[in-house]
Design a protein around this motif. Structure first.
Motif, short mmCIF file in Angstrom:
data_model
loop_
_atom_site.label_atom_id
_atom_site.label_comp_id
_atom_site.label_asym_id
_atom_site.label_seq_id
_atom_site.Cartn_x
_atom_site.Cartn_y
_atom_site.Cartn_z
N ALA A 121 5.50 7.38 -4.90
CA ALA A 121 5.32 6.35 -3.93
C ALA A 121 5.14 5.01 -4.52
N ASP A 122 4.30 4.87 -5.58
CA ASP A 122 3.90 3.74 -6.42
C ASP A 122 5.23 3.18 -7.01
N ALA A 123 5.88 3.84 -7.66
CA ALA A 123 7.20 3.59 -8.20
C ALA A 123 8.14 2.91 -7.08
N ALA A 124 8.39 3.64 -5.87
CA ALA A 124 9.46 3.29 -4.92
C ALA A 124 8.76 1.77 -4.29
N PHE A 125 7.38 1.83 -4.16
CA PHE A 125 7.02 0.52 -3.58
C PHE A 125 7.19 -0.74 -4.49
N ALA A 126 7.15 -0.57 -5.90
CA ALA A 126 7.26 -1.48 -7.20
C ALA A 126 8.66 -1.83 -6.94
N PHE B 237 10.43 7.35 -0.50
CA PHE B 237 9.65 6.42 0.02
C PHE B 237 10.06 4.95 0.09
N ILE B 238 11.56 4.92 -0.04
CA ILE B 238 12.05 3.76 0.16
C ILE B 238 12.29 3.57 1.63
N ARG B 239 12.70 4.78 2.59
CA ARG B 239 12.90 4.52 3.97
C ARG B 239 11.52 5.01 4.45
N ASN B 240 10.78 5.95 3.86
CA ASN B 240 9.59 6.34 4.13
C ASN B 240 9.51 6.86 5.66
N LYS B 241 10.35 7.77 6.07
CA LYS B 241 10.52 8.31 7.24
C LYS B 241 10.70 9.94 6.92
N PRO B 242 10.30 10.53 7.80
CA PRO B 242 10.61 12.17 7.89
C PRO B 242 11.97 12.64 7.58
N VAL B 243 12.14 13.36 6.48
CA VAL B 243 13.84 13.81 6.26
C VAL B 243 13.38 15.35 5.81
N PHE C 31 0.89 -1.12 0.03
CA PHE C 31 0.01 0.07 -0.10
C PHE C 31 0.74 1.38 -0.02
N PRO C 32 1.32 1.85 -1.30
CA PRO C 32 2.00 2.90 -1.21
C PRO C 32 1.48 4.19 -0.75
N ASN C 33 2.18 5.04 -0.05
CA ASN C 33 1.37 6.08 0.75
C ASN C 33 1.70 7.31 0.24
N ALA C 34 0.94 8.36 0.61
CA ALA C 34 1.35 9.76 0.19
C ALA C 34 2.41 10.36 1.33
N LYS C 35 2.70 11.66 0.89
CA LYS C 35 3.61 12.28 1.83
C LYS C 35 3.06 13.93 1.80
N ILE C 36 3.44 14.48 2.75
CA ILE C 36 3.12 15.80 2.86
C ILE C 36 4.22 16.69 2.99
N ASN C 37 4.27 18.08 2.40
CA ASN C 37 5.44 18.90 2.73
C ASN C 37 5.41 19.82 3.86
N LEU C 38 6.32 19.63 4.87
CA LEU C 38 6.09 20.73 5.92
C LEU C 38 7.14 21.89 5.53
N GLY C 39 6.51 22.72 5.06
CA GLY C 39 7.36 23.92 4.37
C GLY C 39 7.83 23.76 3.22
N LEU C 40 8.16 24.45 2.17
CA LEU C 40 8.76 24.18 0.76
C LEU C 40 9.41 25.49 0.49
N ARG D 28 -1.01 8.50 5.55
CA ARG D 28 -1.43 6.95 5.46
C ARG D 28 -2.70 6.94 4.48
N TRP D 29 -2.61 8.27 3.67
CA TRP D 29 -3.46 8.01 2.33
C TRP D 29 -2.82 7.08 1.43
N CYS D 30 -3.44 6.01 1.06
CA CYS D 30 -2.66 4.95 0.33
C CYS D 30 -3.26 4.67 -1.27
N ASP D 31 -2.56 4.15 -2.04
CA ASP D 31 -2.92 3.30 -3.14
C ASP D 31 -2.55 1.87 -2.76
N ALA D 32 -2.99 1.00 -3.54
CA ALA D 32 -2.62 -0.36 -3.37
C ALA D 32 -1.96 -0.91 -4.82
N LEU D 33 -1.07 -1.51 -4.66
CA LEU D 33 -0.17 -2.31 -5.81
C LEU D 33 -0.08 -3.62 -5.34
#
Length: 268
Positions: free
Chosen positions: A100-105, A136-142, A4-13, A34-39
């Motif tokens: 996210a879809d590409a990274a989860f693939a 989206f490989i590590r999928n942690k805040p950066v 389930f590839p998930n979305a991200k938000i930007n905190l500041g840009l 946690r807004w997700c697609d399914a792959l």
């Protein structure tokens, strides 16, 4: 194999400068939601790619999931697969759904065929598919810098906050978003602002694309105002738009938006 590839938000840009290669350098905090697609990927007799859910414009043969498969196929003897992508995260929203879809693939294929690729190797493949795919490989805040593909881990935990994401159905292309941007060096890095209380972010943590896009699409500013009126501690456009999110420490009041808007609400 289903994931389930998930979305991200930007905190500041912050768009900090134009690069010689035509891209822009930026600074932002990427945070998974946690807004997700399914792959689903399974071995098959012949290569196939199917989709359901939200319609995806363009030729399916150019989908990033297939590009991920073909990228690995150049270096490994991969058998044919059938990929099915159920699209839930809207496109052109600044949520990183396609990335996210590409990274989860990549991660699924490495696991499915026991390629034993580590996170660094997967990130290097992901960077060849798109600027923010590697996140989206590590999928942690950066903290993301340069083209959005160079990362620094950041200590940030928004657990307990409810995130409400509102997508008004406006597809903003990258070219349009950057068309009216004037890059500028920040006086203070985003990481310093993130150390402050979330309620202070409203005054100091900004998305540069808002200044360029809100006059053209006033409904975006209206959404942001509604989220603050409903009690959001912080609200912002994510990425280059057009989704707007709000962070709530208390359960938000009733939110009423036009029927064609897409809404997601969940705990971080």
């Amino acid at each position: 194999m289903l994931d389930f590839p998930n979305a991200k938000i930007n905190l500041g840009l912050l768009v900090t400068e134009k690069r010689p290669d035509g891209f822009h350098n930026l600074e932002s905090c990427f945070y998974p939601v946690r807004w997700c697609d399914a792959l689903e990927i399974v071995p098959a007799d012949e290569e196939a790619f199917t989709m359901s859910g939200l319609p995806v414009p363009g030729n399916p043969d150019t989908n990033l999931c297939l590009k991920a498969y073909r990228l690995l196929q150049r270096d490994f003897q991969l058998p044919p697969v059938h990929m099915h992508l159920h699209k839930v995260i809207p496109m052109g929203a600044g949520l990183g759904g396609g990335s996210a879809d590409a990274a989860f693939a990549l991660k699924q294929l490495s696991s499915l065929f026991e390629l034993n690729l580590n996170e660094e190797q997967l990130e290097n493949y992901a960077r060849q598919l798109g600027s923010d795919c590697a996140f989206f490989i590590r999928n942690k805040p950066v903290i993301a810098v340069e083209k959005g593909d160079v990362f620094k881990p950041v200590e940030l935990d928004l657990s307990g906050h409810t995130c409400v994401v509102v997508y008004p159905g406006i597809h903003i292309t990258t070219a349009e978003a950057y068309g009216n941007i004037i890059p500028k060096k920040p006086s203070c890095g985003i990481e310093m602002y993130l150390k402050q209380d979330v309620k202070v972010w409203k005054e100091v943590l900004h998305n540069d694309f808002e200044e360029a896009l809100f006059p053209r699409y006033p409904e975006l500013a209206d959404i942001k105002d509604q989220l603050y009126s409903a009690g959001a501690d912080y609200a912002s456009m994510t990425g280059s738009g057009s989704a707007i999110y709000g962070l709530f420490k208390e359960e938000p009041a009733d939110l009423v938006f036009p029927g064609h808007y897409l809404l997601w609400r969940g705990l971080l």
